[in-house]
Design an enzyme around this catalytic site. Sequence first.
Site, PDB file in Angstrom:
ATOM      1  N   ASN A  74     -10.314  -0.549   0.413  1.00  0.00           N
ATOM      2  CA  ASN A  74      -8.894  -0.440   0.477  1.00  0.00           C
ATOM      3  C   ASN A  74      -8.297  -0.877  -1.020  1.00  0.00           C
ATOM      4  O   ASN A  74      -8.561  -1.959  -1.037  1.00  0.00           O
ATOM      5  CB  ASN A  74      -8.392  -1.134   1.540  1.00  0.00           C
ATOM      6  CG  ASN A  74      -6.800  -0.922   1.526  1.00  0.00           C
ATOM      7  OD1 ASN A  74      -6.060  -0.534   0.639  1.00  0.00           O
ATOM      8  ND2 ASN A  74      -6.297  -1.494   2.790  1.00  0.00           N
ATOM      9  N   CYS A  79       0.789  -1.235   0.006  1.00  0.00           N
ATOM     10  CA  CYS A  79      -0.131  -0.069   0.161  1.00  0.00           C
ATOM     11  C   CYS A  79       0.815   1.300  -0.018  1.00  0.00           C
ATOM     12  O   CYS A  79       0.446   2.395  -0.310  1.00  0.00           O
ATOM     13  CB  CYS A  79      -0.983   0.139   1.180  1.00  0.00           C
ATOM     14  SG  CYS A  79      -1.901  -1.732   1.411  1.00  0.00           S
ATOM     15  N   HIS A 128      -3.372   7.045   2.801  1.00  0.00           N
ATOM     16  CA  HIS A 128      -3.684   5.706   2.358  1.00  0.00           C
ATOM     17  C   HIS A 128      -5.370   5.424   2.620  1.00  0.00           C
ATOM     18  O   HIS A 128      -5.421   5.542   3.933  1.00  0.00           O
ATOM     19  CB  HIS A 128      -2.741   4.678   2.657  1.00  0.00           C
ATOM     20  CG  HIS A 128      -3.223   3.260   2.346  1.00  0.00           C
ATOM     21  ND1 HIS A 128      -3.704   2.782   1.361  1.00  0.00           N
ATOM     22  CD2 HIS A 128      -3.114   2.192   3.034  1.00  0.00           C
ATOM     23  CE1 HIS A 128      -4.039   1.489   1.251  1.00  0.00           C
ATOM     24  NE2 HIS A 128      -3.504   1.087   2.492  1.00  0.00           N
TER      25      HIS A 128
HETATM   26  O1  UT7 Z   1      -3.662  -1.450   3.449  1.00  0.00           O
HETATM   27  C1  UT7 Z   1      -3.079  -2.776   4.312  1.00  0.00           C
HETATM   28  C2  UT7 Z   1      -3.229  -2.313   5.738  1.00  0.00           C
HETATM   29  N1  UT7 Z   1      -4.106  -2.698   6.234  1.00  0.00           N
HETATM   30  C3  UT7 Z   1      -5.064  -1.974   7.403  1.00  0.00           C
HETATM   31  O2  UT7 Z   1      -4.648  -0.684   7.402  1.00  0.00           O
HETATM   32  C4  UT7 Z   1      -6.030  -2.997   8.057  1.00  0.00           C
HETATM   33  C5  UT7 Z   1      -5.845  -2.398   9.425  1.00  0.00           C
HETATM   34  N2  UT7 Z   1      -6.687  -3.152  10.219  1.00  0.00           N
HETATM   35  C6  UT7 Z   1      -7.915  -2.525  10.336  1.00  0.00           C
HETATM   36  O3  UT7 Z   1      -8.448  -1.800   9.843  1.00  0.00           O
HETATM   37  C7  UT7 Z   1      -8.798  -3.416  11.402  1.00  0.00           C
HETATM   38  O4  UT7 Z   1      -8.177  -3.939  12.442  1.00  0.00           O
HETATM   39  C8  UT7 Z   1     -10.022  -4.164  10.800  1.00  0.00           C
HETATM   40  C9  UT7 Z   1     -11.159  -3.389  10.186  1.00  0.00           C
HETATM   41  C10 UT7 Z   1      -9.416  -5.181  10.002  1.00  0.00           C
HETATM   42  C11 UT7 Z   1     -10.667  -4.892  12.129  1.00  0.00           C
HETATM   43  O5  UT7 Z   1     -11.320  -4.023  13.070  1.00  0.00           O
HETATM   44  P1  UT7 Z   1     -11.018  -4.167  14.293  1.00  0.00           P
HETATM   45  O6  UT7 Z   1     -11.736  -3.281  15.075  1.00  0.00           O
HETATM   46  O7  UT7 Z   1      -9.570  -4.241  14.874  1.00  0.00           O
HETATM   47  O8  UT7 Z   1     -11.841  -5.560  14.821  1.00  0.00           O
HETATM   48  P2  UT7 Z   1     -11.006  -6.938  15.464  1.00  0.00           P
HETATM   49  O9  UT7 Z   1     -10.239  -7.575  14.341  1.00  0.00           O
HETATM   50  O10 UT7 Z   1     -10.517  -6.559  16.740  1.00  0.00           O
HETATM   51  O11 UT7 Z   1     -12.366  -7.664  15.410  1.00  0.00           O
HETATM   52  C12 UT7 Z   1     -13.412  -7.284  16.368  1.00  0.00           C
HETATM   53  C13 UT7 Z   1     -14.621  -8.390  16.071  1.00  0.00           C
HETATM   54  C14 UT7 Z   1     -13.918  -9.880  16.374  1.00  0.00           C
HETATM   55  O12 UT7 Z   1     -15.112 -10.765  16.939  1.00  0.00           O
HETATM   56  P3  UT7 Z   1     -14.920 -11.047  18.544  1.00  0.00           P
HETATM   57  O13 UT7 Z   1     -13.495 -11.895  18.313  1.00  0.00           O
HETATM   58  O14 UT7 Z   1     -14.986  -9.565  19.227  1.00  0.00           O
HETATM   59  O15 UT7 Z   1     -16.172 -11.780  18.639  1.00  0.00           O
HETATM   60  C15 UT7 Z   1     -14.112 -10.275  14.734  1.00  0.00           C
HETATM   61  O16 UT7 Z   1     -13.977 -11.473  14.615  1.00  0.00           O
HETATM   62  O17 UT7 Z   1     -15.171  -8.347  14.824  1.00  0.00           O
HETATM   63  C16 UT7 Z   1     -15.107  -9.569  14.240  1.00  0.00           C
HETATM   64  N3  UT7 Z   1     -15.137  -9.342  12.893  1.00  0.00           N
HETATM   65  C17 UT7 Z   1     -16.244  -9.068  11.776  1.00  0.00           C
HETATM   66  N4  UT7 Z   1     -17.562  -9.074  12.247  1.00  0.00           N
HETATM   67  C18 UT7 Z   1     -18.329  -8.837  11.283  1.00  0.00           C
HETATM   68  C19 UT7 Z   1     -14.120  -9.160  11.831  1.00  0.00           C
HETATM   69  N5  UT7 Z   1     -14.337  -8.894  10.662  1.00  0.00           N
HETATM   70  C20 UT7 Z   1     -15.869  -8.983  10.753  1.00  0.00           C
HETATM   71  C21 UT7 Z   1     -16.700  -8.439   9.702  1.00  0.00           C
HETATM   72  N6  UT7 Z   1     -17.976  -8.671  10.026  1.00  0.00           N
HETATM   73  N7  UT7 Z   1     -16.416  -8.206   8.272  1.00  0.00           N
END
Ligand code: UT7
Length: 312
Positions: free
Chosen positions: A267, A112, A237
Amino acid sequence: MKAGFLGVGHYAPEKVLTNKDLEKMVDTSDEWIRTRTGIEERRIAADDMDTSDLAFRAAQEALKDADLEAEDLDMILVATVTPDTPFPSVSAMLQHRLGANKVAAMDLSAACAGFMYGVITAKQFIETNAYKNVLVVGVEKLSKITDWSDRNTCVLFGDGAGAAVIGPVSEDKGILSFELGSDGTGGPHLYQTREDLLFMNGREVFKFAVRQMPESSVNVVKKIGLSEQDVDYLVPHQANIRIMEAARERLGIPEEKMSTQIKRYGNTSSASIPIALSEDVKAGKIKDNDLVVLVGFGGGLTWGAVALRWGK
Ligand code: UT7
């Protein structure tokens, strides 16, 4: 000799994949995606459209915007992690399709942050008088490496291309400072698996990004002796609105001074900064003489930023 942006362009495939569409594919919700990422929809390229096809269209638009012909180019740089094939490069394919002279062409892989690496590489060739007009394209067809059964990643990414012609501009315009970096210890957080699918440890990448993107944004402004409040427009980004907000808040600039194309495109990795830049320039959000900061981060881990004075 100063290097700056002579023209910008972008191309996004027609097919729109909404959050509602994704609800039917994996266990997710429009509400979760919007509030956690800021994404509302993304574009997906058709099966018969590969990365070089997306790049070609964006490049044509950038050349037109710069009022230049393909034969005016002295170099072609393409930032991508999803080339049509590992070789030949997308940049060499573009040389042929655009009808450019037999100029230098190479692909850059910095995920990215790829477009930032491309722009800063172009700047070196221009400011040493080696080349005049350098085409830099950021392009991805991420849909071909997306694991459509993994809700942690498949809701985030989209396809698209953005391009810029970088060339000589007047002394008071153009790229004023830059920062590039990498930290391979974070490589395991974001990579392409042996099955050719994208894997990401979202939480780890998030932690890195909310630290690095604000820091790099501030660094490029400090390097030219200006303060954060002097920034007229920020193009970060487009990975997650919460990460982008962290950079905006660190600079202390109002919401309307930051590009938020993430809602429409998701993204698009290397393509995200040039698509956002092209959209916002065309919408009149970036004006002559504006102090603009472009900042990216991604797999590698890698990062890059520039501060520039918009205009020729
Ligand atoms: O360009 C490349 C660089 N990439 C990035 O910049 C991405 C950086 N990371 C992020 O943007 C975030 O970490 C994400 C958007 C990927 C995830 O958001 P988060 O607030 O960090 O969520 P999390 O991974 O901590 O997950 C929270 C909960 C989990 O459930 P539990 O374990 O709390 O029950 C996940 O399983 O949300 C769940 N979850 C979802 N729920 C509904 C993860 N993905 C989804 C989804 N829909 N698509």
